[in-house]
Design an enzyme around this catalytic site. Structure first.
Site, mmCIF file in Angstrom:
data_model
loop_
_atom_site.group_PDB
_atom_site.id
_atom_site.type_symbol
_atom_site.label_atom_id
_atom_site.label_comp_id
_atom_site.label_asym_id
_atom_site.label_seq_id
_atom_site.Cartn_x
_atom_site.Cartn_y
_atom_site.Cartn_z
ATOM 1 N N ASN A 1 -12.806 -3.199 2.875
ATOM 2 C CA ASN A 1 -13.829 -2.033 2.827
ATOM 3 C C ASN A 1 -14.556 -2.534 1.500
ATOM 4 O O ASN A 1 -14.009 -2.247 0.564
ATOM 5 C CB ASN A 1 -13.321 -0.499 2.701
ATOM 6 C CG ASN A 1 -12.504 -0.190 4.395
ATOM 7 O OD1 ASN A 1 -12.258 -1.137 5.201
ATOM 8 N ND2 ASN A 1 -10.360 -0.525 3.946
ATOM 9 N N GLU B 1 -12.013 3.503 -0.999
ATOM 10 C CA GLU B 1 -11.737 4.993 -1.568
ATOM 11 C C GLU B 1 -11.239 3.873 -2.691
ATOM 12 O O GLU B 1 -12.264 5.358 -4.139
ATOM 13 C CB GLU B 1 -10.354 5.171 -1.270
ATOM 14 C CG GLU B 1 -10.530 6.115 0.506
ATOM 15 C CD GLU B 1 -9.389 6.293 1.057
ATOM 16 O OE1 GLU B 1 -8.241 6.255 -0.020
ATOM 17 O OE2 GLU B 1 -9.245 6.888 2.020
ATOM 18 N N VAL B 2 -11.017 2.750 -3.993
ATOM 19 C CA VAL B 2 -10.751 2.315 -4.367
ATOM 20 C C VAL B 2 -11.877 1.150 -4.706
ATOM 21 O O VAL B 2 -11.727 0.079 -4.257
ATOM 22 C CB VAL B 2 -9.242 2.211 -4.796
ATOM 23 C CG1 VAL B 2 -8.544 0.907 -6.180
ATOM 24 C CG2 VAL B 2 -7.841 3.046 -4.362
ATOM 25 N N HIS C 1 -9.912 -5.048 -3.213
ATOM 26 C CA HIS C 1 -8.905 -5.367 -3.073
ATOM 27 C C HIS C 1 -8.557 -5.910 -1.293
ATOM 28 O O HIS C 1 -9.958 -5.582 -0.593
ATOM 29 C CB HIS C 1 -8.177 -4.222 -3.189
ATOM 30 C CG HIS C 1 -8.324 -3.254 -2.726
ATOM 31 N ND1 HIS C 1 -9.342 -2.219 -2.917
ATOM 32 C CD2 HIS C 1 -8.022 -1.937 -1.440
ATOM 33 C CE1 HIS C 1 -9.820 -1.046 -2.259
ATOM 34 N NE2 HIS C 1 -8.868 -1.196 -1.399
ATOM 35 N N MET C 2 -8.491 -6.587 -1.007
ATOM 36 C CA MET C 2 -8.377 -6.768 0.440
ATOM 37 C C MET C 2 -7.276 -6.698 0.845
ATOM 38 O O MET C 2 -5.529 -6.570 0.666
ATOM 39 C CB MET C 2 -8.210 -8.660 0.898
ATOM 40 C CG MET C 2 -8.003 -8.959 1.973
ATOM 41 S SD MET C 2 -8.713 -10.347 2.556
ATOM 42 C CE MET C 2 -7.040 -11.245 1.788
ATOM 43 N N HIS C 3 -7.238 -6.035 1.626
ATOM 44 C CA HIS C 3 -5.775 -5.262 2.466
ATOM 45 C C HIS C 3 -5.748 -6.445 3.546
ATOM 46 O O HIS C 3 -5.839 -7.584 5.053
ATOM 47 C CB HIS C 3 -6.043 -4.102 3.570
ATOM 48 C CG HIS C 3 -6.781 -2.757 2.937
ATOM 49 N ND1 HIS C 3 -6.206 -1.779 3.131
ATOM 50 C CD2 HIS C 3 -7.915 -2.429 2.881
ATOM 51 C CE1 HIS C 3 -6.543 -0.754 2.564
ATOM 52 N NE2 HIS C 3 -7.820 -1.319 2.320
ATOM 53 N N ASP D 1 0.834 -0.503 0.071
ATOM 54 C CA ASP D 1 0.492 0.147 0.550
ATOM 55 C C ASP D 1 0.346 1.081 0.026
ATOM 56 O O ASP D 1 1.742 1.329 0.922
ATOM 57 C CB ASP D 1 -0.982 -0.328 1.027
ATOM 58 C CG ASP D 1 -1.746 1.076 1.452
ATOM 59 O OD1 ASP D 1 -3.214 0.572 1.153
ATOM 60 O OD2 ASP D 1 -1.709 2.138 0.728
ATOM 61 N N ILE D 2 0.321 2.409 -0.802
ATOM 62 C CA ILE D 2 1.482 3.497 -1.324
ATOM 63 C C ILE D 2 1.513 3.513 0.441
ATOM 64 O O ILE D 2 1.716 4.997 0.732
ATOM 65 C CB ILE D 2 0.924 4.035 -2.287
ATOM 66 C CG1 ILE D 2 1.959 4.983 -1.933
ATOM 67 C CG2 ILE D 2 -0.530 5.038 -1.990
ATOM 68 C CD1 ILE D 2 1.627 5.167 -4.609
HETATM 69 P P1 AMP Z 1 -10.334 1.422 0.394
HETATM 70 O O1 AMP Z 1 -10.578 1.505 -1.516
HETATM 71 O O2 AMP Z 1 -10.385 2.592 1.742
HETATM 72 O O3 AMP Z 1 -9.978 -0.440 0.840
HETATM 73 O O4 AMP Z 1 -8.773 1.632 -0.109
HETATM 74 C C1 AMP Z 1 -7.579 2.217 -0.916
HETATM 75 C C2 AMP Z 1 -5.936 2.114 -0.474
HETATM 76 O O5 AMP Z 1 -5.729 2.008 -1.654
HETATM 77 C C3 AMP Z 1 -5.246 2.894 0.134
HETATM 78 O O6 AMP Z 1 -4.802 2.264 0.701
HETATM 79 C C4 AMP Z 1 -4.738 3.827 -0.344
HETATM 80 O O7 AMP Z 1 -3.707 3.313 0.388
HETATM 81 C C5 AMP Z 1 -4.204 2.249 -1.837
HETATM 82 N N1 AMP Z 1 -3.508 3.320 -2.752
HETATM 83 C C6 AMP Z 1 -4.211 3.916 -3.910
HETATM 84 N N2 AMP Z 1 -3.434 4.324 -4.641
HETATM 85 C C7 AMP Z 1 -2.595 3.640 -4.732
HETATM 86 C C8 AMP Z 1 -1.605 2.709 -5.307
HETATM 87 N N3 AMP Z 1 -1.008 3.440 -6.192
HETATM 88 N N4 AMP Z 1 -0.351 2.049 -5.544
HETATM 89 C C9 AMP Z 1 -0.873 1.638 -4.039
HETATM 90 N N5 AMP Z 1 -1.719 1.846 -2.652
HETATM 91 C C10 AMP Z 1 -2.815 2.456 -3.671
#
Ligand code: AMP
Ligand code: ZN
Length: 119
Positions: A88, A96-97, A101-103, A32-33
């Protein structure tokens, strides 16, 4: 199949760079960035699915792999003493994205309670 405006599709195709730690035909994983723990990476299906709401029985392979890989990759990254996997989903889940995806978040420090308790 993939969305040209989606940041995780662009990472999957290599158009946007990321620190990848795993890749096969169905899923990939990268750091994660904006890490929120000592270990914080994402496991992502290659197919563009906006969220867990859009996943179903046709995605058993990538969904299974996301869970099956979490422990192995967490250990490799240094989270040998436990971790948390989070997906999420949607507005309430604070997604957010919009590419599923799974953290995977891990120690060595304990992560604290799962959610802040409301008063
Ligand atoms: P969420 O959609 O809230 O579960 O989290 C999206 C995650 O994607 C966040 O923790 C961001 O920091 C991560 N993220 C967004 N853009 C990038 C990227 N270019 N490279 C790596 N992680 C990213
Ligand atoms: Zn996508």
């Amino acid at each position: 199949m993939n969305d040209p405006n989606c940041i995780f599709c662009k990472i999957a195709s290599g158009e946007i760079p990321a620190k990848k730690l795993y890749e096969d035909d169905d899923v990939f994983a990268f750091h994660d960035i904006r890490p929120q723990a000592a270990v914080h990476f994402l496991i992502v299906p290659k197919e563009h699915l906006p969220s867990l709401y859009d996943a179903g029985m046709s995605q058993l392979r990538p969904l299974g792999k996301m869970l099956a890989l979490a422990g192995e990759l967490a250990r490799k990254e240094g989270a040998a003493d436990g971790f948390r996997a989070i997906i999420n989903t949607g507005r309430v889940g604070h997604q957010e994205v919009y590419h599923l995806h799974m953290h995977v978040l891990g120690g060595p420090e304990p992560l604290g309670p799962m959610l802040q308790r409301r008063k």
